[in-house]
Design an enzyme around this catalytic site. Structure first.
Site, PDB file in Angstrom:
ATOM      1  CD  GLU A 161      -2.791  -1.429   2.331  1.00  0.00           C
ATOM      2  OE1 GLU A 161      -2.793  -0.564   3.220  1.00  0.00           O
ATOM      3  OE2 GLU A 161      -3.471  -2.468   2.403  1.00  0.00           O
ATOM      4  CD  GLU A 266      -4.717  -7.782   1.780  1.00  0.00           C
ATOM      5  OE1 GLU A 266      -5.591  -7.061   2.293  1.00  0.00           O
ATOM      6  OE2 GLU A 266      -3.508  -7.543   1.875  1.00  0.00           O
TER       7      GLU A 266
HETATM    8  O1  G3I Z   1      -4.674  -8.147  19.000  1.00  0.00           O
HETATM    9  C1  G3I Z   1      -5.265  -6.924  19.510  1.00  0.00           C
HETATM   10  C2  G3I Z   1      -5.976  -7.193  20.795  1.00  0.00           C
HETATM   11  O2  G3I Z   1      -5.033  -7.580  21.764  1.00  0.00           O
HETATM   12  C3  G3I Z   1      -6.711  -5.924  21.224  1.00  0.00           C
HETATM   13  O3  G3I Z   1      -7.472  -6.187  22.370  1.00  0.00           O
HETATM   14  C4  G3I Z   1      -7.647  -5.457  20.109  1.00  0.00           C
HETATM   15  C5  G3I Z   1      -8.347  -4.127  20.461  1.00  0.00           C
HETATM   16  O4  G3I Z   1      -8.545  -3.331  19.315  1.00  0.00           O
HETATM   17  O5  G3I Z   1      -6.894  -5.247  18.951  1.00  0.00           O
HETATM   18  C6  G3I Z   1      -6.251  -6.414  18.480  1.00  0.00           C
HETATM   19  O6  G3I Z   1      -5.521  -6.096  17.345  1.00  0.00           O
HETATM   20  C7  G3I Z   1      -6.275  -5.871  16.167  1.00  0.00           C
HETATM   21  C8  G3I Z   1      -5.751  -6.836  15.112  1.00  0.00           C
HETATM   22  O7  G3I Z   1      -6.403  -6.580  13.883  1.00  0.00           O
HETATM   23  C9  G3I Z   1      -5.989  -8.305  15.497  1.00  0.00           C
HETATM   24  O8  G3I Z   1      -7.343  -8.563  15.559  1.00  0.00           O
HETATM   25  C10 G3I Z   1      -6.069  -4.456  15.697  1.00  0.00           C
HETATM   26  O9  G3I Z   1      -6.672  -3.559  16.635  1.00  0.00           O
HETATM   27  C11 G3I Z   1      -6.693  -4.255  14.339  1.00  0.00           C
HETATM   28  O10 G3I Z   1      -6.359  -2.966  13.841  1.00  0.00           O
HETATM   29  C12 G3I Z   1      -6.128  -5.293  13.404  1.00  0.00           C
HETATM   30  O11 G3I Z   1      -6.784  -5.136  12.169  1.00  0.00           O
HETATM   31  C13 G3I Z   1      -6.133  -5.723  11.054  1.00  0.00           C
HETATM   32  C14 G3I Z   1      -5.800  -4.623  10.046  1.00  0.00           C
HETATM   33  O12 G3I Z   1      -5.276  -5.208   8.860  1.00  0.00           O
HETATM   34  C15 G3I Z   1      -4.726  -3.676  10.581  1.00  0.00           C
HETATM   35  O13 G3I Z   1      -3.514  -4.343  10.739  1.00  0.00           O
HETATM   36  C16 G3I Z   1      -7.084  -6.735  10.436  1.00  0.00           C
HETATM   37  O14 G3I Z   1      -7.253  -7.833  11.339  1.00  0.00           O
HETATM   38  C17 G3I Z   1      -6.522  -7.237   9.116  1.00  0.00           C
HETATM   39  O15 G3I Z   1      -7.477  -8.043   8.472  1.00  0.00           O
HETATM   40  C18 G3I Z   1      -6.195  -6.056   8.221  1.00  0.00           C
HETATM   41  O16 G3I Z   1      -5.597  -6.558   7.036  1.00  0.00           O
HETATM   42  C19 G3I Z   1      -5.250  -5.564   6.051  1.00  0.00           C
HETATM   43  C20 G3I Z   1      -4.017  -6.068   5.345  1.00  0.00           C
HETATM   44  O17 G3I Z   1      -3.001  -6.303   6.283  1.00  0.00           O
HETATM   45  C21 G3I Z   1      -3.549  -5.057   4.282  1.00  0.00           C
HETATM   46  N1  G3I Z   1      -4.632  -4.750   3.371  1.00  0.00           N
HETATM   47  C22 G3I Z   1      -5.887  -4.335   3.961  1.00  0.00           C
HETATM   48  C23 G3I Z   1      -6.360  -5.368   4.989  1.00  0.00           C
HETATM   49  C24 G3I Z   1      -7.665  -4.967   5.606  1.00  0.00           C
HETATM   50  O18 G3I Z   1      -7.508  -3.816   6.361  1.00  0.00           O
END
Ligand code: G3I
Length: 372
Positions: A161, A266
């Site tokens: 990205e 994805e």
């Molecule tokens: O693990 C923590 C947990 O300990 C905490 O209590 C909770 C509270 O918010 O957050 C948890 O972490 C979250 C993590 O996902 C695991 O579930 C993050 O907040 C959350 O921001 C994170 O979201 C991920 C996002 O990327 C940001 O990294 C999504 O699961 C994931 O599907 C998404 O994937 C991205 C690709 O990497 C890149 N392209 C877009 C795609 C969708 O956004």
């Protein structure tokens, strides 16, 4: 009960039982046989993203489903900087190692996601002040992670990205301090650290004309620096009912003409109200229950639309299977999807092929039908 009647009764019960058992084993047998990875085995890999609970095999049913349906896996989160490299001098490989071990154990194609991304950075990276220090971070980060899994991870999303919607470079911390060269530097270091891994640039909306043009320039920049780029990942976060099929086809053709592979990395389809496409995590909607209309289940017409969208997409992918290396879904089942929490938290979404009870949806059978 008289003897004759009793005999008839037992005969009927036995027949019902035999028919039942046969029907059951037939349907079990059918279930055993049908699988996405088998259906598309001569076309492209079929992947999914694994979250941490799936990596540690915490749910046996989900685990069985993953092994049966998919032959490629991507780390949904555990290789992102905030998790794998939380402090300047500390790495945390625990879940990433498990992810790699899982893939190896089940003979799956392993995708590392992602080495350089502006999002989910550990706080210390944002605070790095000088270009030299940022370059030193990038070098250590890529060398250490790609190097550790050299020979295990089959493909890396090296840079994720990097582009704006108009095709220009995103003003990320990397771009601000190092300019466009951070891109080529990342590919150079990755190539040295993991010479056998396939190297990808990965982004959303890069099937759209302006962003596609920027992406083509980006790929050419890497190539003309004499570096290796093996593929481009079109993420594929699209809206059900509005899948941009023509732009996707044009993109497959144009990217492939650069001599690289195209992967859909994805894939999921938004089923809830949203009037913009993509996956920009900064783009949020205010919490509003009217925008969460299907908490009790997806209406049949929407289910059919989802099935049609997936069928149309896979028809297109099959048409260009010589150019496509892999199609990866962004999650295994609806309950796991990030789309339940973006762009609005707490929605009930239905973007994947398996429902919350792990039941294959109509869309799943439409994909299998394409191969029958
Ligand atoms: O693990 C923590 C947990 O300990 C905490 O209590 C909770 C509270 O918010 O957050 C948890 O972490 C979250 C993590 O996902 C695991 O579930 C993050 O907040 C959350 O921001 C994170 O979201 C991920 C996002 O990327 C940001 O990294 C999504 O699961 C994931 O599907 C998404 O994937 C991205 C690709 O990497 C890149 N392209 C877009 C795609 C969708 O956004």
């Amino acid at each position: 009960m008289r003897t004759g009647i009793r005999r008839k009764f037992f005969l009927t019960i036995t027949m019902v039982y035999v028919i039942g058992v046969t029907a059951c084993s037939v349907s079990k047998d059918v279930q055993q046989k049908h699988s996405l990875k088998n259906a598309f085995q001569h076309d492209f890999l079929i992947g999914t993203a694994l979250d941490s609970s799936q990596i540690v095999e915490s749910n046996k049913k989900v685990d069985l489903l993953i092994k049966k349906q998919f032959n490629a896996i991507t780390a949904e989160n555990v290789m992102k900087t905030a998790i794998i490299h939380p402090k300047a001098d500390r790495y945390n490989f625990s879940l990433a190692d498990k992810f790699v071990a899982y893939g190896k154990k089940h003979n799956m194609y392993l995708v590392g996601h992602t080495l350089i991304w502006h999002s989910q950075l550990a706080p210390f990276v944002e605070k790095i002040a000088s270009p030299e220090a940022l370059r030193a971070f990038m070098t250590a980060h890529i060398k250490t992670i790609a190097g550790r899994y050299a020979g295990s991870i089959n493909a890396w999303d090296v840079v994720n990205e990097a582009l704006n919607e108009d095709g220009s470079f995103r003003n990320s911390v990397f771009y601000q301090k190092l300019g466009e060269n951070y891109l080529t530097e990342s590919f150079r270091i990755a190539q040295q650290a993991a010479p056998a891994a396939e190297l990808y640039y990965n982004d959303y909306n890069i099937e759209q004309p302006a962003k596609r043009a920027g992406c083509i320039q980006l790929i050419k920049k890497i190539q003309s620096a004499g570096l290796r780029i093996d593929g481009v990942g079109i993420q594929g976060h699209w809206l059900s009912g509005k899948v941009p099929l023509e732009a996707i086809e044009q993109s497959i053709l144009e990217y492939s003409a650069l001599g690289i592979q195209v992967a859909i990395t994805e894939l999921d389809l938004e089923m809830l109200p949203r009037n913009f496409q993509g996956a920009d995590l900064e783009h949020k909607m205010k919490t509003d229950s009217t925008q969460n209309p299907y908490t009790k289940g997806l209406p049949e017409n929407k289910e059919q639309q989802l099935a049609k969208d997936y069928e149309d997409l896979f028809r297109l992918f099959l048409k260009h299977k010589d150019k496509i290396s892999r199609v990866t879904f962004w999650g295994v089942e609806d309950g796991q999807s990030w789309l339940n929490n973006w762009p609005m938290p707490g929605r009930t979404n239905y973007p994947l092929l398996f429902d919350r009870k792990l039941k294959p949806k109509a869309a799943y059978f439409r994909l299998l039908d394409l191969k029958n």
